[in-house]
Each structure stands twice: as structure tokens, then as C-alpha cells.
Design a protein around this motif. Sequence first.
Motif, mmCIF file in Angstrom:
data_model
loop_
_atom_site.group_PDB
_atom_site.id
_atom_site.type_symbol
_atom_site.label_atom_id
_atom_site.label_comp_id
_atom_site.label_asym_id
_atom_site.label_seq_id
_atom_site.Cartn_x
_atom_site.Cartn_y
_atom_site.Cartn_z
ATOM 1 N N VAL A 51 0.896 -1.242 -0.062
ATOM 2 C CA VAL A 51 0.055 0.241 0.012
ATOM 3 C C VAL A 51 0.910 1.265 0.020
ATOM 4 N N CYS A 52 1.896 1.186 0.679
ATOM 5 C CA CYS A 52 2.779 2.305 1.031
ATOM 6 C C CYS A 52 3.471 2.776 -0.515
ATOM 7 N N ILE A 53 3.911 1.441 -1.110
ATOM 8 C CA ILE A 53 4.508 1.664 -2.284
ATOM 9 C C ILE A 53 3.832 2.047 -3.359
ATOM 10 N N GLU A 54 2.404 1.619 -3.443
ATOM 11 C CA GLU A 54 1.353 2.115 -4.327
ATOM 12 C C GLU A 54 1.234 3.602 -4.038
ATOM 13 N N MET A 55 1.099 4.264 -2.808
ATOM 14 C CA MET A 55 0.847 5.629 -2.699
ATOM 15 C C MET A 55 1.868 6.537 -3.221
ATOM 16 N N VAL A 56 3.171 5.963 -2.959
ATOM 17 C CA VAL A 56 4.366 6.585 -3.200
ATOM 18 C C VAL A 56 4.510 6.632 -4.840
ATOM 19 N N HIS A 57 4.322 5.487 -5.525
ATOM 20 C CA HIS A 57 4.249 5.350 -7.063
ATOM 21 C C HIS A 57 3.071 6.341 -7.682
ATOM 22 N N ALA A 58 1.594 6.356 -6.939
ATOM 23 C CA ALA A 58 0.767 7.155 -7.661
ATOM 24 C C ALA A 58 1.205 8.603 -7.351
ATOM 25 N N LYS A 59 1.824 9.055 -6.283
ATOM 26 C CA LYS A 59 2.094 10.191 -6.085
ATOM 27 C C LYS A 59 3.296 10.774 -7.280
ATOM 28 N N MET A 60 4.123 9.758 -7.466
ATOM 29 C CA MET A 60 5.084 10.148 -8.405
ATOM 30 C C MET A 60 4.648 10.296 -10.138
ATOM 31 N N THR A 61 3.791 9.238 -10.259
ATOM 32 C CA THR A 61 3.266 8.990 -11.662
ATOM 33 C C THR A 61 1.929 9.342 -11.940
ATOM 34 N N GLY A 62 1.075 9.408 -10.999
ATOM 35 C CA GLY A 62 -0.546 9.699 -11.262
ATOM 36 C C GLY A 62 -1.049 8.414 -11.623
ATOM 37 N N SER A 63 -0.760 7.152 -11.491
ATOM 38 C CA SER A 63 -0.892 6.079 -12.112
ATOM 39 C C SER A 63 -2.254 5.287 -11.448
ATOM 40 N N ALA A 64 -2.325 5.677 -10.107
ATOM 41 C CA ALA A 64 -3.319 5.215 -9.350
ATOM 42 C C ALA A 64 -3.956 6.744 -8.614
ATOM 43 N N ARG A 65 -5.378 6.460 -7.957
ATOM 44 C CA ARG A 65 -5.926 7.448 -7.288
ATOM 45 C C ARG A 65 -6.165 6.883 -5.857
ATOM 46 N N GLU B 203 -4.759 0.231 -10.134
ATOM 47 C CA GLU B 203 -4.750 0.796 -11.628
ATOM 48 C C GLU B 203 -3.172 1.167 -12.045
ATOM 49 N N ALA B 204 -2.328 0.628 -11.145
ATOM 50 C CA ALA B 204 -1.084 1.106 -11.398
ATOM 51 C C ALA B 204 -0.539 0.019 -12.480
ATOM 52 N N ILE B 205 -0.990 -1.273 -12.657
ATOM 53 C CA ILE B 205 -0.597 -2.182 -13.397
ATOM 54 C C ILE B 205 -1.742 -2.278 -14.450
#
Length: 322
Positions: free
Chosen positions: A25-39, A177-179
Motif C-alpha cells: 500500500v505504501c509503495i502504491e501511494m508513493v508510486h501514485a504520487k510520482m506517476t499519477g498511475s493510481a488515485r 490501476e498502477a498495473i
Amino acid sequence: MENVPEFVQSFNPVYYAIPLFVILVCIEMVHAKMTGSARFEPRDSFSSLAMGFGNSISAVLFGGILTAWAMFVYQFRIFDIGFPWWVWPVAFVLDDFMYYWFHRLGHTVRWFWADHIVHHSSQHYNLTTALRQSWLSPLTLKFLWLGSVMILLGFHPLVIGIVSGFNLIYQFWFHTEAIKKMPAWFEAVMNTPSHHRVHHATNPVYLDRNFAGVFIIWDKMFGTFQPELDDEPCRYGIIHNIGTHNPFKIAIHEWVSLFKDMRHAKSPRDAMMYLLAPPGWSPDGSRGTSKQIKARWQARVGGEAASGEEVAADPAPQVAAE
């Protein structure tokens, strides 16, 4: 009673997976913040985490009842399968097959939907959504038959508990939604983020599709598979979104609605139909089940296409299921 291996008595895979859930969950949050790939929406994510915490408490409170029932049924098993090595992959596949059918019932019988709707109530789709689980599942009494078939065949309840735990763990990662897409061979056999996004979507074309837990082949075998379409972005949530982040309201809102409908039913038959018919059923058809929504949408799209008008890629239904 056969000897139960010690590791079977004490092993719960979900407990070991919880730290991994938190990390992902933490990784996805960071990834979403950096790429906008998830909300992510903070209040929505908090609600999902609260529902997951409440589900864990529910599992502890009702665990004794479920265990007692399972061991009672096990006395009447047809075969003494025991714990040979092959029991684990066979039990895993059979458990996923059973999961498909009971998940499908969760969308087509309102009594079960009142419980399962909790998982679909978020309008966001990220890893915290996977943790948005019901608090009241045992009250549906689905444990009376969910797993009982396998137990009667001779699979030990602890074996079923372990493989069900691995099934649950597998289902965590594809709430994102990141994948976008996995390799084609994997998409053909396994459930994936793309397949499960369809399941959580309220677009008419996506309603009541992709019930699989692990193996998407069940949906392909039984006619409920729908691929994610490039020109049809998924809209998440439920047909009538509840508009609250209050975990207690999320947990009970459909139960309240169900019993209200039954109380005001004009006949015992209507009351029973509210209980057992698909979500959205009403005596006059004014609300619309998923099948009715899909049929009206298809009729409208067909009519527009026949008249030569341009058809919108994402038409919103005007009637809605509960």
C-alpha cells in the motif's frame, strides 16, 4: 480423527501477509504520487482500512462458530483424504472453483449482496480497496454451505482454511490501476488487475462480470468473462453510491435498505423476492437489476447505431440497481 500435522494446526498465511499488504500500500501511494498511475482519497482510504480492521475483529468473534460448524460437518465426510502432498494443489483449485460460484451468488442474490456490497462501495480502485471487507459476513449464514461440499468430500477444514487464505492473499495485488496489463499468457489463465477492474466497474457493459478469485478460466467457462476495453474507462463504486465515509454506515447501509423494502412489501411474495431476487429487483421494475440495466443500455446503443447517430463510448444508465 486422523493426526493433523503441527504446521497445519498453527499456520495462518494471512497473518504473515499483513506486513506485505502494508508495504505494498505504501509503495502504491508513493508510486501514485510520482506517476499519477493510481488515485487515492484520504477519507476513502481510511474507510477501507477501518472496514478491514473491523473484518479482522469479526473473524475473531465468529471464528469459534465457523470452526465448530466445519468440524461438525467433517464427521460426515465421504472419504478420508488426510494430508498427502497432492491435497494442497487440488484443494486450492477446488476452493477457487467454489469461490467463483459463491462470489457470483453475492452479486445475484440480494441477501448476499447486502454483505458483499461493502467491498464494492468505494469509488476508488487501489490496494486499500482490497481491504474494504464486510463486518457481518457470518450473519448471512453462507458458512453453512460455503466449504461444506469440500469438507464432506473429505478435505480437512484446516486445509480449506489455509488454501482459502492463499486465495485471499492472491486477490490483494490486483486491486490497483498502477498495473495495466500482464503478459498475454498470464491474462488468459489468471485473474489480473485488468480483469478485476472490470468486476468493480459500474459501466453497463461491465456489470456482473469476472467473478473469479484466482483463475479467470472459470468466467470463460461459464460465460461471465468480459475483457477491459481500451475505449471504455471503468467507473468504480455501486450504481447508487452511498456518499459517506462512515465505516458503520458502509457496513450496514444495504441491510437497512433491504429490511426497509421487506417491511413495506405489499405481499409475502414481494418480501421474499426483495430478499432472494437480484439486487435492484422491485415489483414494478422501476429500479432495474443488472440484467435490466444492460438490456436497456444495449437497446439504446442499438437504436442509436441503427439511426446513424454516433454512440458514446461510455453511456450512463438512467435506471439503476440497488
